[in-house]
Motif scaffolding. Structure first.
Motif, short mmCIF file in Angstrom:
data_model
loop_
_atom_site.label_atom_id
_atom_site.label_comp_id
_atom_site.label_asym_id
_atom_site.label_seq_id
_atom_site.Cartn_x
_atom_site.Cartn_y
_atom_site.Cartn_z
N MET A 1 -18.92 19.13 -7.92
CA MET A 1 -19.61 18.70 -6.73
C MET A 1 -18.63 18.72 -5.55
O MET A 1 -17.52 18.20 -5.65
N LYS A 2 -19.03 19.28 -4.47
CA LYS A 2 -18.20 19.38 -3.29
C LYS A 2 -18.24 18.06 -2.50
O LYS A 2 -19.29 17.50 -2.27
N ALA A 3 -17.04 17.60 -2.12
CA ALA A 3 -16.95 16.34 -1.37
C ALA A 3 -17.30 16.58 0.10
O ALA A 3 -17.01 17.63 0.66
N THR A 4 -17.89 15.60 0.70
CA THR A 4 -18.17 15.67 2.13
C THR A 4 -16.89 15.32 2.90
O THR A 4 -15.93 14.77 2.34
N LYS A 5 -16.88 15.64 4.18
CA LYS A 5 -15.73 15.31 5.02
C LYS A 5 -15.47 13.80 4.99
O LYS A 5 -14.33 13.37 4.88
N GLN A 6 -16.51 13.00 5.06
CA GLN A 6 -16.33 11.55 5.05
C GLN A 6 -15.78 11.06 3.72
O GLN A 6 -14.94 10.14 3.69
N GLN A 7 -16.19 11.66 2.62
CA GLN A 7 -15.65 11.27 1.32
C GLN A 7 -14.15 11.58 1.26
O GLN A 7 -13.37 10.79 0.74
N LEU A 8 -13.77 12.74 1.79
CA LEU A 8 -12.35 13.10 1.83
C LEU A 8 -11.56 12.13 2.70
O LEU A 8 -10.48 11.68 2.33
N ILE A 9 -12.10 11.79 3.85
CA ILE A 9 -11.43 10.83 4.74
C ILE A 9 -11.27 9.49 4.04
O ILE A 9 -10.19 8.87 4.11
N ASN A 10 -12.30 9.05 3.35
CA ASN A 10 -12.22 7.77 2.62
C ASN A 10 -11.13 7.81 1.55
O ASN A 10 -10.40 6.83 1.36
N GLU A 11 -11.01 8.92 0.84
CA GLU A 11 -9.98 9.06 -0.19
C GLU A 11 -8.59 9.06 0.44
O GLU A 11 -7.66 8.43 -0.09
N ILE A 12 -8.43 9.74 1.56
CA ILE A 12 -7.14 9.77 2.25
C ILE A 12 -6.78 8.38 2.74
O ILE A 12 -5.62 7.96 2.67
N LYS A 13 -7.77 7.62 3.22
CA LYS A 13 -7.51 6.24 3.67
C LYS A 13 -7.06 5.36 2.50
O LYS A 13 -6.20 4.49 2.68
N LEU A 14 -7.61 5.57 1.33
CA LEU A 14 -7.17 4.82 0.15
C LEU A 14 -5.72 5.14 -0.19
O LEU A 14 -4.92 4.25 -0.51
N LEU A 15 -5.36 6.43 -0.10
CA LEU A 15 -3.98 6.82 -0.35
C LEU A 15 -3.05 6.27 0.72
O LEU A 15 -1.94 5.81 0.41
N GLU A 16 -3.50 6.30 1.97
CA GLU A 16 -2.68 5.74 3.05
C GLU A 16 -2.38 4.27 2.77
O GLU A 16 -1.23 3.82 2.90
N ARG A 17 -3.37 3.52 2.38
CA ARG A 17 -3.19 2.09 2.09
C ARG A 17 -2.22 1.89 0.93
O ARG A 17 -1.34 1.02 0.97
N LYS A 18 -2.38 2.68 -0.12
CA LYS A 18 -1.48 2.59 -1.27
C LYS A 18 -0.03 2.79 -0.84
O LYS A 18 0.84 1.97 -1.14
N TYR A 19 0.22 3.88 -0.12
CA TYR A 19 1.60 4.19 0.25
C TYR A 19 2.13 3.25 1.33
O TYR A 19 3.32 2.95 1.36
N GLU A 20 1.26 2.73 2.18
CA GLU A 20 1.67 1.72 3.15
C GLU A 20 2.18 0.47 2.42
O GLU A 20 3.22 -0.09 2.78
N MET A 21 1.45 0.05 1.41
CA MET A 21 1.84 -1.15 0.67
C MET A 21 3.13 -0.92 -0.12
O MET A 21 3.98 -1.81 -0.21
N LEU A 22 3.29 0.26 -0.69
CA LEU A 22 4.51 0.55 -1.44
C LEU A 22 5.73 0.63 -0.52
O LEU A 22 6.81 0.14 -0.87
N VAL A 23 5.57 1.22 0.66
CA VAL A 23 6.67 1.25 1.62
C VAL A 23 6.98 -0.16 2.10
O VAL A 23 8.16 -0.55 2.20
N TRP A 24 5.97 -0.94 2.37
CA TRP A 24 6.16 -2.34 2.76
C TRP A 24 6.95 -3.08 1.68
O TRP A 24 7.92 -3.79 1.97
N TYR A 25 6.53 -2.93 0.43
CA TYR A 25 7.18 -3.60 -0.68
C TYR A 25 8.66 -3.22 -0.76
O TYR A 25 9.53 -4.08 -0.92
N ALA A 26 8.96 -1.93 -0.63
CA ALA A 26 10.34 -1.46 -0.75
C ALA A 26 11.23 -2.01 0.36
O ALA A 26 12.44 -2.14 0.18
N ARG A 27 10.65 -2.35 1.49
CA ARG A 27 11.42 -2.87 2.62
C ARG A 27 11.71 -4.37 2.51
O ARG A 27 12.44 -4.92 3.33
N LYS A 28 11.15 -5.02 1.53
CA LYS A 28 11.36 -6.45 1.36
C LYS A 28 12.54 -6.70 0.42
O LYS A 28 12.69 -6.04 -0.61
N SER A 29 13.35 -7.68 0.78
CA SER A 29 14.49 -8.03 -0.07
C SER A 29 14.02 -8.98 -1.18
O SER A 29 12.97 -9.62 -1.07
N GLU A 30 14.83 -9.06 -2.21
CA GLU A 30 14.52 -9.99 -3.30
C GLU A 30 14.45 -11.42 -2.76
O GLU A 30 13.63 -12.22 -3.20
#
Length: 100
Positions: A1-30
């Protein structure tokens, strides 16, 4: 099934959030994680949501590589979203956007 543009945007936003949180985490000290309640709670959530990635970030062998990968993914997802929203020229002007 072919994804719509909005479905792709939603998936990219989920990935953005994931990597934003991981970068945030890495910048925090113990010390920040251990002593600041809000940081500890958020760090626990990142650890729960992305256990393999956090383990890699905390690895003395792979931590720097993983942080670099996460930062690149964050920049890439934001570039795509900015290009779709404001145009390619605007996306290049603010690339790489790693604020988190």
């Amino acid at each position: 099934m072919k994804a719509t543009k909005q479905q792709l945007i939603n998936e990219i936003k989920l990935l953005e959030r994931k990597y934003e949180m991981l970068v945030w985490y890495a910048r925090k000290s113990e010390q920040q994680i251990a002593t600041i309640e809000g940081v500890r709670i958020a760090a626990d959530e990142v650890t729960r949501d992305y256990p393999e990635e956090v383990a890699s970030l905390n690895s003395p062998l792979f931590g720097n590589w993983q942080h670099g990968f996460n930062s690149g993914m964050l920049a890439g997802t934001r570039f795509v979203l900015d290009a779709l929203d404001a145009g390619i020229e605007e996306a290049y002007e603010i690339f790489p956007d790693l604020n988190s």
